[in-house]
Write a protein that holds these residues in place. Structure first.
Motif, PDB file in Angstrom:
ATOM      1  N   CYS A 246      26.371  61.266  37.679  1.00 17.02           N
ATOM      2  CA  CYS A 246      26.439  61.305  39.141  1.00 17.02           C
ATOM      3  C   CYS A 246      27.520  62.256  39.633  1.00 17.02           C
ATOM      4  O   CYS A 246      27.362  62.897  40.673  1.00 17.02           O
ATOM      5  CB  CYS A 246      26.692  59.905  39.692  1.00 17.02           C
TER       6      CYS A 246
ATOM      7  N   SER B 230      25.430  58.279  44.255  1.00 15.02           N
ATOM      8  CA  SER B 230      24.642  57.328  43.459  1.00 15.02           C
ATOM      9  C   SER B 230      23.172  57.312  43.863  1.00 15.02           C
ATOM     10  O   SER B 230      22.423  56.433  43.431  1.00 15.02           O
ATOM     11  CB  SER B 230      25.234  55.918  43.606  1.00 15.02           C
TER      12      SER B 230
ATOM     13  N   VAL C  21      18.264  55.473  39.383  1.00 15.51           N
ATOM     14  CA  VAL C  21      19.689  55.147  39.269  1.00 15.51           C
ATOM     15  C   VAL C  21      19.909  53.675  39.608  1.00 15.51           C
ATOM     16  O   VAL C  21      20.635  52.957  38.910  1.00 15.51           O
ATOM     17  CB  VAL C  21      20.528  56.044  40.192  1.00 15.51           C
TER      18      VAL C  21
ATOM     19  N   PRO D 195      24.973  65.592  40.806  1.00 19.54           N
ATOM     20  CA  PRO D 195      24.308  64.856  41.891  1.00 19.54           C
ATOM     21  C   PRO D 195      23.087  65.628  42.372  1.00 19.54           C
ATOM     22  O   PRO D 195      23.148  66.845  42.564  1.00 19.54           O
ATOM     23  CB  PRO D 195      25.392  64.774  42.968  1.00 19.54           C
TER      24      PRO D 195
ATOM     25  N   CYS E  48      20.880  61.509  40.247  1.00 22.55           N
ATOM     26  CA  CYS E  48      21.728  62.432  39.497  1.00 22.55           C
ATOM     27  C   CYS E  48      21.002  62.856  38.234  1.00 22.55           C
ATOM     28  O   CYS E  48      20.249  62.077  37.638  1.00 22.55           O
ATOM     29  CB  CYS E  48      23.070  61.789  39.158  1.00 22.55           C
TER      30      CYS E  48
END
Length: 320
Positions: A73, A21, A32, A77, A24
């Motif tokens: 994500c 997280s 994010v 990533p 991404c």
């Protein structure tokens, strides 16, 4: 420690879980986080001894956008250098903090003695040496090889239309490369026939006022019929609100310390051998002040040929 980690890559799954997280696709970590705030939801990577993935919560009117972000994500990533370095420092800090907690140190000594070369002896956070080796490129390669998105399992619970969920997930993940995660072959640890020198281990504590003891013996496998009753027993006895703690601490107030029931890691039956004791452990921890904690557990009857000991008090230093 995910079971797919090896000694040289110990902590990789923990790093990847925290990085999922943190950027991404085209979004960096701050973007994010901002998007999560807009959606009123949460998204984080999760890692266990036998699992790796992501967990998210959304409001019922924003789950579609949330699913889109979660897909980004998982599929792309970023693993930016600055975030990799940040997560590494975070994990190193947690390892350093653990080293100052006697109970945690005793538990780690116990796990190394109990599991030996089995992956469960490793700390989920890794080691200073393994974390230093995990570069951005190494993490990306490990993520692609060990955790292919095409092999994931998805669970959705809430106020949603199942058919719509299936349609959106199928469309969003259709572009994921079809890969199969490599099989993991793990030899179960052997509990029987271990010499006393392997079953009893001791570590030195700087603080002479405390001693921590961990005692373990064969328990229940994940698929064993006795597992659920033991889980209930552990919930009733363990923790500071458990009956064992209350009886010893609040009513009897023993000068030598307290006992607490803990459940050590287990693994699926398919990974165990024909030995009925394989894959089953239960641990009891004891803390004592100004005297050997082993006496506390011995009085409770925690002693047998199948018992593994790990004591951290000064008086136990040098014992066989």
């Amino acid at each position: 420690m995910c079971i797919r980690d090896r000694d040289r890559t110990s902590g990789a799954a923990a790093m990847l879980a925290r990085l999922l997280s943190r950027g991404c696709g085209k979004r960096r970590a701050a973007e994010v986080a901002s998007r999560l705030d807009e959606l009123g939801g949460s998204l984080e990577g999760v890692v266990g001894r036998n699992s790796f993935g992501a967990s998210a919560e959304w409001l019922s009117d924003s789950w579609r956008d949330g699913l889109e972000l979660m897909a980004d994500c998982l599929l792309a990533p970023r693993l930016d250098e600055v975030e990799v370095a940040s997560v590494r420092r975070q994990l190193l800090g947690e390892l350093a903090a653990q080293a100052t907690r006697p109970g945690r140190r005793a538990l780690q000594v116990f796990l190394r003695a109990l599991y030996g070369g089995h992956p469960y002896h490793r700390d989920v956070l890794g080691t200073e040496q393994s974390l230093a080796r995990l570069s951005r490129n190494a993490l990306r390669e490990l993520y692609q090889q060990r955790f292919p998105v095409s092999s994931l399992a998805l669970a959705v619970v809430g106020d949603v239309d199942p058919d719509e969920v299936v349609a959106l997930v199928s469309a969003r993940f259709a572009s994921a490369p079809r890969r199969v995660a490599p099989a993991v072959t793990v030899t179960p640890p052997s509990f029987a026939g271990r010499p006393q020198t392997e079953r009893e281990v001791y570590a030195y504590l700087d603080d002479p006022a405390q001693a921590h003891l961990v005692v373990g013996f064969p328990g229940a496998t994940v698929a064993g019929p006795e597992r659920l009753p033991l889980e209930v027993l552990g919930a009733a006895l363990g923790g500071q609100s458990g009956r064992l703690f209350l009886e010893l601490r609040e009513r009897r107030s023993p000068p030598e310390g307290t006992l607490a029931l803990r459940r050590a890691p287990r693994w699926p039956r398919r990974e165990t051998s024909g030995d009925p004791a394989s894959g089953r452990t239960v641990a009891v921890t004891a803390r004592s002040h100004r005297r050997c904690a082993r006496a506390t557990a011995s009085k409770a009857g925690a002693s047998s040929e199948a018992t593994f000991w790990a004591c951290s008090c000064q008086s136990c230093q040098g014992r066989p």
